[in-house]
Motif scaffolding. Sequence first.
Motif, PDB file in Angstrom:
ATOM      1  N   ARG A  31       0.847  -1.191   0.000  1.00 44.39           N
ATOM      2  CA  ARG A  31       0.000   0.000   0.000  1.00 44.39           C
ATOM      3  C   ARG A  31       0.888   1.250   0.000  1.00 44.39           C
ATOM      4  O   ARG A  31       1.790   1.368   0.830  1.00 44.39           O
ATOM      5  CB  ARG A  31      -0.899   0.006   1.235  1.00 44.39           C
ATOM      6  N   GLU A  60       0.253   4.107   0.968  1.00 45.46           N
ATOM      7  CA  GLU A  60       0.067   4.916   2.162  1.00 45.46           C
ATOM      8  C   GLU A  60       1.011   4.520   3.297  1.00 45.46           C
ATOM      9  O   GLU A  60       1.303   5.325   4.182  1.00 45.46           O
ATOM     10  CB  GLU A  60      -1.385   4.825   2.666  1.00 45.46           C
ATOM     11  N   ASN A 100      -5.581   3.637  -3.515  1.00 46.33           N
ATOM     12  CA  ASN A 100      -7.022   3.652  -3.268  1.00 46.33           C
ATOM     13  C   ASN A 100      -7.777   3.727  -4.590  1.00 46.33           C
ATOM     14  O   ASN A 100      -7.392   4.468  -5.497  1.00 46.33           O
ATOM     15  CB  ASN A 100      -7.388   4.835  -2.385  1.00 46.33           C
ATOM     16  N   ASP A 103     -11.461   3.887  -4.616  1.00 47.32           N
ATOM     17  CA  ASP A 103     -12.865   4.170  -4.308  1.00 47.32           C
ATOM     18  C   ASP A 103     -13.552   4.993  -5.391  1.00 47.32           C
ATOM     19  O   ASP A 103     -14.785   4.966  -5.512  1.00 47.32           O
ATOM     20  CB  ASP A 103     -12.981   4.905  -2.965  1.00 47.32           C
ATOM     21  N   LYS A 107     -13.597   0.124  -8.155  1.00 48.15           N
ATOM     22  CA  LYS A 107     -14.402   0.382  -6.961  1.00 48.15           C
ATOM     23  C   LYS A 107     -15.450  -0.707  -6.749  1.00 48.15           C
ATOM     24  O   LYS A 107     -16.002  -0.846  -5.656  1.00 48.15           O
ATOM     25  CB  LYS A 107     -15.074   1.746  -7.053  1.00 48.15           C
ATOM     26  N   ARG A 130     -17.925   0.333   6.661  1.00 43.92           N
ATOM     27  CA  ARG A 130     -17.444   1.570   6.037  1.00 43.92           C
ATOM     28  C   ARG A 130     -18.521   2.170   5.140  1.00 43.92           C
ATOM     29  O   ARG A 130     -19.280   1.439   4.497  1.00 43.92           O
ATOM     30  CB  ARG A 130     -16.190   1.302   5.193  1.00 43.92           C
ATOM     31  N   ALA A 178     -16.034   5.498   1.192  1.00 47.74           N
ATOM     32  CA  ALA A 178     -14.744   5.296   1.868  1.00 47.74           C
ATOM     33  C   ALA A 178     -14.505   3.812   2.142  1.00 47.74           C
ATOM     34  O   ALA A 178     -14.156   3.407   3.239  1.00 47.74           O
ATOM     35  CB  ALA A 178     -14.704   6.086   3.173  1.00 47.74           C
ATOM     36  N   GLN A 179     -14.677   2.989   1.116  1.00 48.50           N
ATOM     37  CA  GLN A 179     -14.494   1.543   1.249  1.00 48.50           C
ATOM     38  C   GLN A 179     -13.023   1.141   1.258  1.00 48.50           C
ATOM     39  O   GLN A 179     -12.674   0.052   1.669  1.00 48.50           O
ATOM     40  CB  GLN A 179     -15.200   0.838   0.095  1.00 48.50           C
ATOM     41  N   ASP A 180     -12.154   2.016   0.775  1.00 52.27           N
ATOM     42  CA  ASP A 180     -10.730   1.715   0.599  1.00 52.27           C
ATOM     43  C   ASP A 180     -10.540   0.509  -0.300  1.00 52.27           C
ATOM     44  O   ASP A 180      -9.770  -0.406  -0.005  1.00 52.27           O
ATOM     45  CB  ASP A 180     -10.029   1.508   1.938  1.00 52.27           C
ATOM     46  N   LYS A 181     -11.276   0.502  -1.409  1.00 54.55           N
ATOM     47  CA  LYS A 181     -11.005  -0.494  -2.449  1.00 54.55           C
ATOM     48  C   LYS A 181      -9.625  -0.196  -3.018  1.00 54.55           C
ATOM     49  O   LYS A 181      -9.156   0.932  -3.009  1.00 54.55           O
ATOM     50  CB  LYS A 181     -12.072  -0.410  -3.543  1.00 54.55           C
ATOM     51  N   ARG A 182      -8.968  -1.228  -3.564  1.00 53.40           N
ATOM     52  CA  ARG A 182      -7.590  -1.077  -4.003  1.00 53.40           C
ATOM     53  C   ARG A 182      -7.436  -1.424  -5.476  1.00 53.40           C
ATOM     54  O   ARG A 182      -8.216  -2.191  -6.043  1.00 53.40           O
ATOM     55  CB  ARG A 182      -6.654  -1.978  -3.193  1.00 53.40           C
TER      56      ARG A 182
END
Length: 252
Positions: A87, A89, A164, A166, A172, A181, A185-189
Amino acid sequence: MCSHYQAEKRRKQIEKHFGIRLPPSWEPPPGGLHIYPTQLAPFIRRPRERDSGDDAVPAMEIVEGHFGLLPGFAKDVKYGVRTYNARVETVDQLASFKHAWAQARHCIVPCEAIYEPDWRTGTHVPTRFTAANDETLGVAGLWAPWKDPATGKWADSFTMLTINADTHPMFKEMHRPDPARPLHAQDKRMVVILPEAQYEAWLDAPAQRSMDFMNQFPAERLAMVAEALPPAQAKPRPARAAPEPPPQSSLF
């Protein structure tokens, strides 16, 4: 996230996109080209001898490594089941990735297709993503050398970077929604797919510029289709010894 993809097997595509002259003996990875964590697969990087001044050194090289980054403290290749994706982040903070990120060990993973589970119907539908023009997908990754403590031999490994998704029209919808969630703001990747025009710049970028490449790939440049996964091959069962016949009784 991506735990399953098809490695690029088309020789002409690899040579065209990366300027690599593959030897006649080159073969795509085994396993039906369906790559899963810890398996060996090809990735693209700058040759270590590129700064030697030798004009014979190519601009890029294709090497084989384990899918799943193996940091120096990994005991075996099974560690890669936790590190096949990184990730963006947290990539500069986690012990598994931060050294490769700080050293800008950039690579490109050549993919013919990427697989993700589509959940729009409320269930898992295996879905195949390809480039809309059927070209190679070059996924941004990190690589690292790893010494097997059991054998003392060196091997390469790599991970795919994820961002991300989303707001991405396609990604998404992938993976099971998280009921805890909100929808926005699902934090799909999704993996970072590089435009071909950025291949050279990504491989040369210092760590301070790595985040400049962490962008969503345009949906209109992708194609997706539901596709059943290949059946898992049954492991051969060990042969059982035939039972010995009981001893025959004798009348004498």
